[in-house]
Design a protein around this motif. Structure first.
Motif, short mmCIF file in Angstrom:
data_model
loop_
_atom_site.label_atom_id
_atom_site.label_comp_id
_atom_site.label_asym_id
_atom_site.label_seq_id
_atom_site.Cartn_x
_atom_site.Cartn_y
_atom_site.Cartn_z
N PHE A 1 0.86 -1.19 0.00
CA PHE A 1 0.00 0.00 0.00
C PHE A 1 0.89 1.24 0.00
CE2 PHE A 1 -2.88 -3.11 2.00
CZ PHE A 1 -4.02 -2.92 1.25
N ASN A 2 0.79 2.03 -1.04
CA ASN A 2 1.51 3.30 -1.08
C ASN A 2 0.64 4.37 -0.42
OD1 ASN A 2 2.74 5.72 -1.63
ND2 ASN A 2 2.36 5.65 -3.84
N LEU A 3 0.87 4.60 0.86
CA LEU A 3 0.12 5.65 1.58
C LEU A 3 1.07 6.78 1.96
CD1 LEU A 3 -2.31 3.49 3.76
CD2 LEU A 3 -2.49 4.19 1.37
N THR A 4 2.08 6.98 1.13
CA THR A 4 3.06 8.04 1.36
C THR A 4 2.47 9.41 1.03
OG1 THR A 4 3.86 7.87 -0.91
CG2 THR A 4 5.00 6.54 0.75
N GLY A 5 1.42 9.42 0.21
CA GLY A 5 0.89 10.71 -0.24
C GLY A 5 1.54 11.18 -1.53
N THR A 6 2.54 10.44 -2.01
CA THR A 6 3.17 10.74 -3.29
C THR A 6 2.59 9.77 -4.32
OG1 THR A 6 5.19 11.48 -2.20
CG2 THR A 6 5.38 10.88 -4.52
N ILE A 7 1.83 10.31 -5.25
CA ILE A 7 1.09 9.44 -6.17
C ILE A 7 2.04 8.67 -7.08
CG2 ILE A 7 -0.61 9.40 -8.05
CD1 ILE A 7 -1.79 12.00 -6.81
N PRO B 1 1.62 -8.50 5.98
CA PRO B 1 1.59 -9.37 4.79
C PRO B 1 1.60 -8.53 3.50
CG PRO B 1 -0.02 -10.11 6.40
CD PRO B 1 0.56 -8.84 6.95
N MET B 2 0.81 -7.47 3.48
CA MET B 2 0.91 -6.51 2.38
C MET B 2 1.45 -5.22 3.01
SD MET B 2 -1.77 -5.77 -0.61
CE MET B 2 -1.72 -4.32 -1.66
N ASP C 1 -1.46 8.74 4.34
CA ASP C 1 -2.27 9.56 3.43
C ASP C 1 -3.15 8.61 2.62
OD1 ASP C 1 -3.21 11.00 1.16
OD2 ASP C 1 -1.51 12.39 1.28
N LEU C 2 -4.46 8.78 2.69
CA LEU C 2 -5.38 7.79 2.11
C LEU C 2 -5.78 8.08 0.67
CD1 LEU C 2 -7.53 7.20 5.31
CD2 LEU C 2 -5.67 5.79 4.42
N ASP D 1 -8.55 -0.06 -2.10
CA ASP D 1 -9.14 -1.30 -1.59
C ASP D 1 -9.16 -1.28 -0.06
OD1 ASP D 1 -10.02 -3.84 -1.07
OD2 ASP D 1 -8.67 -4.82 -2.50
N GLU D 2 -10.21 -0.68 0.49
CA GLU D 2 -10.30 -0.57 1.96
C GLU D 2 -10.41 -1.94 2.62
OE1 GLU D 2 -13.21 2.16 3.69
OE2 GLU D 2 -12.92 3.44 1.93
N ALA D 3 -11.14 -2.85 2.00
CA ALA D 3 -11.34 -4.18 2.60
C ALA D 3 -10.00 -4.89 2.74
CB ALA D 3 -12.30 -4.99 1.74
N ALA D 4 -9.17 -4.80 1.71
CA ALA D 4 -7.86 -5.44 1.77
C ALA D 4 -6.99 -4.80 2.86
CB ALA D 4 -7.16 -5.36 0.42
#
Ligand SMILES: *Cc1c(COP(=O)(O)O)cnc(C)c1O
Length: 467
Positions: free
Chosen positions: A88-94, A427-428, A442-443, A448-451
């Motif tokens: 999950f790339n939640l860095t905020g850098t697209i 795991p991810m 940063d969301l 995929d919120e469920a994942a």
């Protein structure tokens, strides 16, 4: 099985009493290993058992056969995981270069899979039955989308710049403003690329101000080209001057030399529709009459890694005739993905929905905030998640100074570094950013919120058993 020879019985560890270890054979016979043995095979299992026993021996740790079998199963599964597993790339850098830049549209993924699975007419003309050119595949759509006369594709934009400079500037002077002698990540420095391309760098102007007369004064019989470089990852502010591409194009044309415009990210759409400042599009750069325009495939364009070279037909022909082109060419999987990505641009209404890069860029703030509010209560104690406004950025040198309002979760209750390590061990893996001592997720790029929630279940274990 012929692997019974390895035992730990007579191995000593410094300063400790020798410990007995089971034989490889004994571990392989353990019921707990049976399933792994069947799925990973004999050779891999034996190697893993040996490694587990060797590790126990070197640390002087006692281990019975059942425990060794358990560790072997874990080791086999761990070794099986791809080093490129999804995260999950939640860095905020697209477009995060270290995290693989653009995510590919489903249409492009499907096209690449087809090309992998089947023989394709890569360099074969189905009409005539004769040999074709792989460049023919993309020429028409690139002309259509950019307005250029001709186009070719190479491995990445760094290759596009290198090949262009070598084809048009080898043994000649290449004039560049001192304000545009960029370095981008991964040791791409314009003066070094220029040297490798065999072009002589002719610097003009000053760091903050370069005028048309500076370029004019530098042109001589040895000049091969003028290079304009988009200052992707920095901005010079204050008392500044630079010469726009259309004026440079006029000068280049009058003096019979080529103008090459390295756009870097090179968007095909106007970013103003996403509330960002207007960046010159490829079409605009072509319309300004740059002879050659180069840009990336995996930045704002939202496709796979690639470098596009578009512009004058006679110059593209020279570029294609360069033997280096062969060393920089693109394979069928990427060509298929590029073609499918470019095709999405024919349908501007659905483009933002279909292209993950633009989808993330355009995601409504309220939607990101709602996502943050849904997820905040799900974090296991002692972690506390607080919904917080934050700022995303495009990344990869596109619109470097602009940020896009976003929402995220500030995580407290555990030291930020410890928490970041635990998230990386999920795991991810989840990659956030640490801001003022707090781990922030940063969301904007979370789809995929469920994942994400399912993955979160492993967090208490990763906090309790740091690696
Ligand atoms: C990113 C960039 C490059 C290199 O492009 P890659 O596709 O990463 O090889 C070259 N020039 C500029 C101005 C850039 O921004």
């Amino acid at each position: 099985m012929a692997d019974a020879g390895l035992t730990g019985q007579d191995t000593e560890t410094k300063g400790q009493a020798p410990r007995r270890l089971p034989s490889v054979h004994a571990v392989l016979r353990e019921a707990g290993l049976a399933q792994a043995l069947a799925s990973f095979g004999h050779a891999m299992s034996v190697a893993a058992v040996r490694e587990v026993l060797a590790r126990a021996r070197s640390t002087g740790r006692g281990l019975d056969a059942a425990a060794a079998a358990g560790e072997t199963v874990d080791a086999l599964h761990a070794a099986q995981q791809s080093r490129l597993r999804p995260l999950f790339n939640l860095t905020g850098t697209i477009l995060h270069t270290n995290l693989g830049r653009a995510l590919i549209a489903q249409e492009a993924i499907d096209a690449a899979v087809q090309a992998m699975r089947h023989a394709v007419a890569l360099e074969f003309d189905l009409d005539s039955g004769k040999r074709g050119e792989r460049d023919d595949l993309l020429r028409d759509i690139l002309r259509e989308l950019t307005g250029a006369e001709d186009a070719t594709v190479v491995n990445n934009n760094a290759a596009a710049v290198l090949l262009t400079l070598n084809s048009l500037g080898q043994g000649k002077g290449a004039i560049v403003s001192r304000g545009e002698l960029i370095e981008i990540g991964g040791a791409f420095r314009m003066p070094d690329i220029m040297a490798r391309a065999g072009a002589r760098l002719v610097e003009v102007g000053t760091t903050n101000r370069t005028h048309l007369r500076d370029y004019e004064g530098a042109i001589d019989a040895e000049t091969g080209l003028i290079l304009k470089v988009h200052t992707s990852n920095y901005r010079i502010e204050g008392f500044t001057a630079s010469v726009p591409a259309d004026r440079l194009a006029g000068l280049a044309r009058a003096r019979g030399i080529a103008l090459v415009d390295d756009l870097g990210s090179g968007t095909l759409v106007d970013l103003a529709q996403f509330g960002l400042p207007h960046e010159p599009t490829v079409r605009e750069a072509v319309a300004a009459e740059a002879d050659i325009v180069t840009f990336s495939g995996d930045k704002l364009l939202g496709g796979p890694q690639a470098g596009f070279i578009v512009g004058r037909k006679d110059l593209i022909a020279r570029i294609n005739a360069n033997p280096m082109k062969r060393a920089l060419r693109v394979d069928k999987m990427r060509l298929a993905a590029i073609e499918a990505t470019l095709r999405l641009y024919r349908d501007p209404e659905r483009l933002v929905r279909k292209l993950p890069t633009l989808r993330s860029l355009a995601r409504p703030l309220a939607g990101i905030e709602a996502c943050a509010r849904r997820l905040a209560p799900a974090f296991p104690p002692p972690v506390m998640a607080q919904v917080t406004p934050c700022a995303s950025q495009v990344g990869s040198g596109a619109v470097p100074r602009e940020t896009i309002p976003s929402f995220g979760l500030a995580l407290r209750g555990v030291p930020a570094e410890t928490l970041a390590a635990a998230f990386r061990a999920l795991p991810m893996p989840v990659i956030g950013r640490i801001s003022e001592g707090t781990l922030l997720l940063d969301l904007r790029c979370l789809e995929d919120e469920a994942a994400f929630l399912a993955n979160l279940a492993a967090l208490p274990d990763r906090l309790a058993n740091p690696r």
